[in-house]
Design a protein around this motif. Structure first.
Motif, PDB file in Angstrom:
ATOM      1  N   TYR A 106      11.569 -54.606  39.205  1.00 32.45           N
ATOM      2  CA  TYR A 106      11.709 -54.395  40.644  1.00 32.45           C
ATOM      3  C   TYR A 106      10.989 -53.112  41.060  1.00 32.45           C
ATOM      4  O   TYR A 106      11.283 -52.027  40.567  1.00 32.45           O
ATOM      5  CB  TYR A 106      13.179 -54.320  41.044  1.00 32.45           C
ATOM      6  N   VAL A 109       8.157 -51.105  46.996  1.00 35.57           N
ATOM      7  CA  VAL A 109       6.737 -50.993  47.344  1.00 35.57           C
ATOM      8  C   VAL A 109       6.476 -49.975  48.440  1.00 35.57           C
ATOM      9  O   VAL A 109       5.618 -49.106  48.319  1.00 35.57           O
ATOM     10  CB  VAL A 109       6.184 -52.372  47.761  1.00 35.57           C
ATOM     11  N   LYS A 137       3.958 -58.498  50.470  1.00 38.96           N
ATOM     12  CA  LYS A 137       3.639 -59.884  50.145  1.00 38.96           C
ATOM     13  C   LYS A 137       4.762 -60.806  50.619  1.00 38.96           C
ATOM     14  O   LYS A 137       5.918 -60.382  50.713  1.00 38.96           O
ATOM     15  CB  LYS A 137       3.450 -60.059  48.632  1.00 38.96           C
ATOM     16  N   MET A 140       8.869 -61.062  49.353  1.00 41.51           N
ATOM     17  CA  MET A 140       9.487 -59.799  48.947  1.00 41.51           C
ATOM     18  C   MET A 140      10.868 -59.647  49.577  1.00 41.51           C
ATOM     19  O   MET A 140      11.113 -60.101  50.694  1.00 41.51           O
ATOM     20  CB  MET A 140       8.618 -58.612  49.367  1.00 41.51           C
ATOM     21  N   ASP A 263       9.672 -55.640  45.468  1.00 42.60           N
ATOM     22  CA  ASP A 263       8.888 -56.691  44.819  1.00 42.60           C
ATOM     23  C   ASP A 263       9.388 -56.913  43.398  1.00 42.60           C
ATOM     24  O   ASP A 263       9.500 -55.963  42.619  1.00 42.60           O
ATOM     25  CB  ASP A 263       7.406 -56.283  44.793  1.00 42.60           C
ATOM     26  N   LYS A 265       8.190 -58.027  40.195  1.00 41.37           N
ATOM     27  CA  LYS A 265       6.868 -58.218  39.603  1.00 41.37           C
ATOM     28  C   LYS A 265       6.817 -59.389  38.633  1.00 41.37           C
ATOM     29  O   LYS A 265       5.734 -59.885  38.306  1.00 41.37           O
ATOM     30  CB  LYS A 265       6.427 -56.927  38.901  1.00 41.37           C
TER      31      LYS A 265
END
Length: 282
Positions: A106, A109, A137, A140, A263, A265
């Protein structure tokens, strides 16, 4: 210049009076200890008040920068705390060791400002001032300083639209901290934007008013442990196996101003693996 001289000539008596008053005051202060001390104390008091007012105005004008700095600090702290909690889960059995990539999946961002927000529709959305130019993005998670807000629905270069938790089609995997029971939180009562319903909690599990509900470990959008709400009331019908629970939302949507974009990942890798299994079953 001529007008200045004419003004002085017209008001010469008054100007002379003022100058004599000032000179008399100066003589009084400089030749009398009592009035000298009084003048010194009064001047210092007035100077201190002026400085205090000036500092207050300066601090007020800097509130935006202070808020942004605090929000950035919270972003960094949230990311570190989340990684530490995932690396050493409190409920993990002895011997369990999390993969470092999994524990740090996590990423917080960016921080965004809410510039539009609805709360009383059947399907509510928020708009923020950050887009893909800032790393945002679709998909999210979005949280506030107090709890869950929603998920990114769409974005362009500089703006993004967030599907609010106050949305008829939005559901969040949720866990009650006290009992450890997992359920799903979903907004059903469109007239009350501060209440959300928690479903699938067995009537045979101990719950009580005020219990905290957080995002569960089964949530791929939000880190586990993000506050969703607190039990406001609950009931159960004789023929039902689950409680009907109302949660007081942790986030006050009428006041939400800044949000954090989160986010996962590893979400794409997790989803692709799960989808491949589903396809095989077909």
């Amino acid at each position: 210049m001529l007008q200045l001289f004419e003004f002085i000539a017209r008001n010469r008596n008054f100007i002379l009076f003022v100058l004599l008053e000032v000179f008399s005051f100066w003589l009084l202060v400089n030749n009398n200890n009592y009035w000298s001390v009084e003048y010194f104390n009064t001047a210092n008091s007035l100077n201190a008040r002026a400085l205090e007012t000036s500092n207050t105005l300066r601090e007020y004008t800097n509130l935006r920068q202070v808020n942004e700095a605090l929000a950035e600090e919270n972003r960094r702290l949230n990311e570190r705390v989340t990684a530490m909690q995932q690396l050493n889960p409190s409920n993990a059995p002895v011997g369990y060791k999390a993969d470092s990539a999994f524990a740090s999946r996590y990423k917080f961002v960016t921080i965004a400002k809410v510039i539009d927000n609805s709360t009383h529709r059947a399907d509510n959305y928020l708009t923020i001032d950050k887009g893909y130019a800032d790393g945002v993005k679709v998909g999210m998670g979005v949280i506030s300083s107090t709890g869950v807000v929603g998920k990114v629905k769409s974005c362009n270069e500089h703006f993004s639209v967030i599907t609010s938790i106050l949305h008829s089609q939005y559901m969040i995997s949720t866990k009650l901290l006290r009992s450890g029971e997992n359920g799903n939180a979903e907004w059903e009562n469109n007239s009350i934007p501060s209440i959300i319903q928690l479903k699938d909690i067995s009537r045979y599990k101990p719950i009580s008013k005020g219990d905290t509900a957080v995002t569960s470990d089964y949530n791929a959008v939000f880190p586990p442990g993000v506050p969703v709400g607190y039990i406001k009331s609950f009931k159960v019908a004789p023929d039902q196996a689950f409680f009907e629970i109302d949660l007081q939302l942790a986030t006050d949507f009428s006041k939400v101003s800044y949000v954090y974009l989160v986010d996962n990942k590893l979400s794409e890798k997790q989803q692709s693996l799960q989808e491949s299994l589903i396809n095989k079953r077909k």
